[in-house]
Design an enzyme around this catalytic site. Sequence first.
Site, PDB file in Angstrom:
ATOM      1  N   HIS A 228      -9.396  20.067  19.521  1.00 55.16           N
ATOM      2  CA  HIS A 228      -8.473  19.771  18.337  1.00 55.16           C
ATOM      3  C   HIS A 228      -8.619  20.769  17.260  1.00 55.16           C
ATOM      4  CE1 HIS A 228      -7.506  15.721  19.908  1.00 55.16           C
ATOM      5  NE2 HIS A 228      -8.661  15.605  20.550  1.00 55.16           N
ATOM      6  N   THR A 229      -9.078  22.021  17.585  1.00 58.54           N
ATOM      7  CA  THR A 229      -8.639  22.942  16.617  1.00 58.54           C
ATOM      8  C   THR A 229      -7.631  23.928  16.900  1.00 58.54           C
ATOM      9  OG1 THR A 229     -10.022  24.301  18.339  1.00 58.54           O
ATOM     10  CG2 THR A 229     -11.525  23.186  16.235  1.00 58.54           C
TER      11      THR A 229
ATOM     12  N   GLY B  41      -7.129  14.744  31.232  1.00 60.19           N
ATOM     13  CA  GLY B  41      -7.698  15.872  30.168  1.00 60.19           C
ATOM     14  C   GLY B  41      -7.638  17.167  30.534  1.00 60.19           C
TER      15      GLY B  41
ATOM     16  N   GLY C 216      -3.511  12.568  33.701  1.00 56.91           N
ATOM     17  CA  GLY C 216      -3.824  11.693  32.644  1.00 56.91           C
ATOM     18  C   GLY C 216      -5.350  12.002  32.293  1.00 56.91           C
TER      19      GLY C 216
ATOM     20  N   GLU D 199       6.954  20.074  24.793  1.00 54.05           N
ATOM     21  CA  GLU D 199       6.057  18.838  24.730  1.00 54.05           C
ATOM     22  C   GLU D 199       6.244  18.371  23.315  1.00 54.05           C
ATOM     23  OE1 GLU D 199       2.529  19.540  27.001  1.00 54.05           O
ATOM     24  OE2 GLU D 199       1.481  18.050  26.149  1.00 54.05           O
TER      25      GLU D 199
ATOM     26  N   ASP E  65      -3.302  24.661  25.923  1.00 60.35           N
ATOM     27  CA  ASP E  65      -3.049  24.574  27.310  1.00 60.35           C
ATOM     28  C   ASP E  65      -2.247  25.192  28.171  1.00 60.35           C
ATOM     29  OD1 ASP E  65      -4.904  22.395  26.493  1.00 60.35           O
ATOM     30  OD2 ASP E  65      -3.166  20.828  26.687  1.00 60.35           O
TER      31      ASP E  65
HETATM   32  C1  GLA Z   1      -4.682  18.475  24.337  1.00 61.36           C
HETATM   33  C2  GLA Z   1      -3.680  19.243  23.654  1.00 61.36           C
HETATM   34  C3  GLA Z   1      -4.114  20.561  23.176  1.00 61.36           C
HETATM   35  C4  GLA Z   1      -5.477  20.547  22.380  1.00 61.36           C
HETATM   36  C5  GLA Z   1      -6.395  19.403  23.092  1.00 61.36           C
HETATM   37  C6  GLA Z   1      -7.563  18.991  22.052  1.00 61.36           C
HETATM   38  O1  GLA Z   1      -5.020  18.887  25.627  1.00 61.36           O
HETATM   39  O2  GLA Z   1      -2.563  19.582  24.743  1.00 61.36           O
HETATM   40  O3  GLA Z   1      -3.309  21.159  22.458  1.00 61.36           O
HETATM   41  O4  GLA Z   1      -5.051  19.840  21.014  1.00 61.36           O
HETATM   42  O5  GLA Z   1      -5.817  18.258  23.356  1.00 61.36           O
HETATM   43  O6  GLA Z   1      -8.359  20.107  21.938  1.00 61.36           O
END
Ligand code: GLA
Length: 383
Positions: A33-34, A122, A120, A158, A170
């Site tokens: 989440h950075t 992660g 789904g 997205e 990602d």
């Molecule tokens: C998802 C989002 C990324 C990132 C992560 C958390 O994977 O697609 O952009 O924010 O969550 O680090």
Amino acid sequence: MTLDELTAAFQKLYGGQPRIYRAPGRVNLIGEHTDYNKGFVMPAAINFSTWVAVTKRDDSVVKIHSDIFEEDAEIDLANSAAHGRKHWSDYPLGVAIKLKEAGHNIYGANLFVHGEVPLGSGLSSSAAIEVSTGLALLDISGVKIDRLGLAKICQMAENEFVGARTGLMDQFIACFGKADHAVMLDCRSLESRALPVPDDVKLVVCNTMVKHELASSEYNARREQCEEGVRILSQHLPNVTSLRDVTPDDVEKFRAELGEVIFKRCLHVTTENDRVLKAADALRDRDLKTFGKLMYESHNSLRDDYEVSCQELDVMVDLAKPIKGVFGVRMTGGGFGGCTINLVSVEAVGEFTESIRNSYVQATGKQSGVYICSAADGAGRIQ
Ligand code: GLA
């Protein structure tokens, strides 16, 4: 599914001789989440990919079939919607639409998708389908754009078509992954550095089997809370344009004004950025003990301050921690379910796998998925 099987399945549905592309899923070692806060991340592409077989059509229709969903979808690029319809095909079709909107002359196409990346969980199956589809459509249309441009267009699909305000991590790693390396990315300058993963450890991914919904309101809510933090902090610190410009001390200083929730969100992001920088040094020095310690700290911060973990993820971390040969564990990806990433010494992997499978089912009544991953190369044409 082998390449021959994919070709045969494609031919049965559409006929013709397809070209085939792949893009990998990813695991994030640290830096969660950075990315949308212009901070640091350290993902690695993994040896699970999405495969796309494609041929060109003579009209402007993009047809897509997924073997996982056993379902078809299509759009006409001459007359396409502005938003998705909350369907798996929003990801690839959104890319086609965004490429077109960016002015690229994309042809109609028949696509057959074979997904290996668990959905789904992660591990970024969404970026894998976006990037592989993007590459396929660009190539059959004879359009060349650089990979960073492709990653950004996939992110835009997205954000705007699917409606999840995700960062660039990602899509970036799906494009720029490097075998046997993690990639540290500065999400502000977009400079990156490949860091070798020591060969005496494995990246073991443990799936809690709790599905998350990234497009869910919680992810976007976190992003808004960070933006609110920036708005408040920038009134006192005029040079602040993102949480990247803020230190944990700044956050402490303005705690009362931020309010408890925004304070915690900002604290996570600022401490996490520091952890990624320290983790990069630790990896360079092959200091896995320090790296592992930072992973635990990251998990605690995601659990307590960012509040994106869940009970099953916490259980999975706690069960793995005491197992012999484990250097570090944390949740990986957006959270609210999905996977943990475990740094495990090569010789301990067998026992680790058995132990975590047994203890997780005992603790939760749920089966887990354990994937022994290696860091893989980014997307490309295969055939
Ligand atoms: C998802 C989002 C990324 C990132 C992560 C958390 O994977 O697609 O952009 O924010 O969550 O680090």
